[in-house]
Design an enzyme around this catalytic site. Sequence first.
Site, PDB file in Angstrom:
ATOM      1  N   ASP A   1       0.848  -1.200   0.000  1.00  0.00           N
ATOM      2  CA  ASP A   1       0.000   0.000   0.000  1.00  0.00           C
ATOM      3  C   ASP A   1       0.877   1.241   0.000  1.00  0.00           C
ATOM      4  OD1 ASP A   1      -1.824   2.051   0.514  1.00  0.00           O
ATOM      5  OD2 ASP A   1      -1.940   1.577   2.644  1.00  0.00           O
TER       6      ASP A   1
ATOM      7  N   ASP B   1      -3.753   4.126   2.673  1.00  0.00           N
ATOM      8  CA  ASP B   1      -5.155   3.975   3.076  1.00  0.00           C
ATOM      9  C   ASP B   1      -5.479   2.575   3.586  1.00  0.00           C
ATOM     10  OD1 ASP B   1      -5.037   2.522   0.744  1.00  0.00           O
ATOM     11  OD2 ASP B   1      -6.669   3.584  -0.272  1.00  0.00           O
TER      12      ASP B   1
ATOM     13  N   ASP C   1      -2.070  -1.208  -3.699  1.00  0.00           N
ATOM     14  CA  ASP C   1      -2.307  -0.442  -4.917  1.00  0.00           C
ATOM     15  C   ASP C   1      -1.170  -0.642  -5.913  1.00  0.00           C
ATOM     16  OD1 ASP C   1      -0.235   1.288  -3.859  1.00  0.00           O
ATOM     17  OD2 ASP C   1      -1.779   2.294  -2.677  1.00  0.00           O
TER      18      ASP C   1
ATOM     19  N   ASP D   1     -10.599 -15.679 -15.653  1.00  0.00           N
ATOM     20  CA  ASP D   1     -11.409 -16.106 -14.525  1.00  0.00           C
ATOM     21  C   ASP D   1     -12.568 -16.983 -15.003  1.00  0.00           C
ATOM     22  OD1 ASP D   1     -12.020 -15.780 -11.633  1.00  0.00           O
ATOM     23  OD2 ASP D   1     -13.829 -14.792 -12.367  1.00  0.00           O
TER      24      ASP D   1
ATOM     25  N   GLU E   1      -8.418 -20.268 -15.774  1.00  0.00           N
ATOM     26  CA  GLU E   1      -8.853 -20.881 -14.530  1.00  0.00           C
ATOM     27  C   GLU E   1      -9.889 -21.925 -14.912  1.00  0.00           C
ATOM     28  OE1 GLU E   1     -10.992 -19.884 -10.237  1.00  0.00           O
ATOM     29  OE2 GLU E   1     -11.575 -18.821 -12.061  1.00  0.00           O
TER      30      GLU E   1
END
Length: 513
Positions: free
Chosen positions: A22, A26, A30, A198, A254
């Site tokens: 991060d 926050d 990211d 996915d 996947e």
Amino acid sequence: MKNSPWWRDAVVYEIYVRSFADASGDGIGDLQGIRSRLPYLAGLGVDAIWLTPFQPSPMADGGYDVADYRGVDPLFGTLADFDALVADAHAHGLRLIVDVVPNHSSSAHPWFQAALAAPPGSPERDRYIFRDGEEPPNNWTSAFSGPAWTRLPDGQWYLHLFAPEQPDFNWRNPAVHEEFLDVLRFWLDRGVDGFRIDVAMGLYKDADLADVPPSGEGFQSRSPIWSQPEVHEVYREWRKVLDSYPGDRAAVGEVWTDTAEDLALYVRPDELHQSFNFAWLEAPWSATAFRKIIEDTLVAVTAPTWVLSNHDVVRHITRYGEGSLEPEAGLDRGRAALLAMLALPGSAYLYQGEELGLPEVQDLPPESRQDPIFERSGGELLGRDGCRVPIPWSSDAQSYGFSSGDARPWLPQPAAWADLSVESQAGDPASTLSFYRRVLALRRSLRASLPDAIAWLDSPADTLLFTRGELICAINCGDEAVPLPPHGGILISSGEPDQTSLAPDTAVWLRQA
């Protein structure tokens, strides 16, 4: 010297974006945080990184509910941040793969919002799967628990194989095909090296929406939900797009199947480059199970993959330790399994934090859990949050170095993780991190000379022995030490090296005599 595409024998490191690093402070990982850790990843010795979804999303399912397939969610940064990440990754010698989610969108996606505003039978609704009726159209259930159908006030039902916030696309509509071809080109034009797809076996559903037979629950090859034959045309379309770009762009699916033969259907020469081999991930700690999976895979699949953990399953350190009276059994077995996996032909996929020996976090407080599985099952199923806890970088900061600010991480980290942090392990030659670095460096130095085939050696019970060119790999899944075969020296051991015998829960690479 081998001259094959990079993906055939790559080691790919999965980054669960919210939990890696991060930079904004926050408490949520990211893109800039990932950029800051690229030297670590290059030093670890991986060849590529795979990013879980970072596109705009309401986060009903951790980003796998995409509202805009061509952007970056402000939680994670901007498109400029993404472009900089791609450039920096390539400068560090790392390929970059991004997740694409084609089975369903977010209910906040403009297409679904238009469908809600349009009447039944409209072109807008035809981009998803809507049906009439007083009762749900069939007996399908959500993978997240509960029914797979939600009814609208106008009486129609829509399908969601996952959360209600994730309506399934209708892949029998040509507009869906064109949309995703354009999405692929958007990210390929920005320099990505490939895609992880996915729910790759789920795009098409049985045209008649037939009920799932009582014996056919789950990811079954003959289910009306999964692996419909039409799905292969999608990947033939996608393969043409990928092949039109330079640099061996690749796609890995996947794909959950019953057999290696079913898996092989997805990786025919004009379809996907690879599919995840989940049989290895699902296997118990057993030499017999490992051998069958290896044999079945190498017979059926020309570009095999191997994986021990990912963001959807209990971390393998914890899985392997279940039922053992030895407190370190899970870690010992995890290191041994890694060594066996990396000795095999094909590519390997690592999950962030496994190089630190992170276990599953099983005692997260209920109020912290965010996985929709936990909520939809009424708390009966813990869900996947336990493998998604932000990883520790240092031993003394509030977030163990995960966050640059004072915000608490989006999932709480165990206090014991201070000793498992990168900082704590980096200088310890006996640490799991140091072991991963050594074995990945050794694999990289050997892989150009190793053939794409193995040969089995006779081995004691609960033990595997195989050769791959100059390499001998042995793994002992039993309770007693076993003798090693004649060899020319130990290259690396997952435990204490011994020239003559192999301890339980240990693997070793040997040089041929």
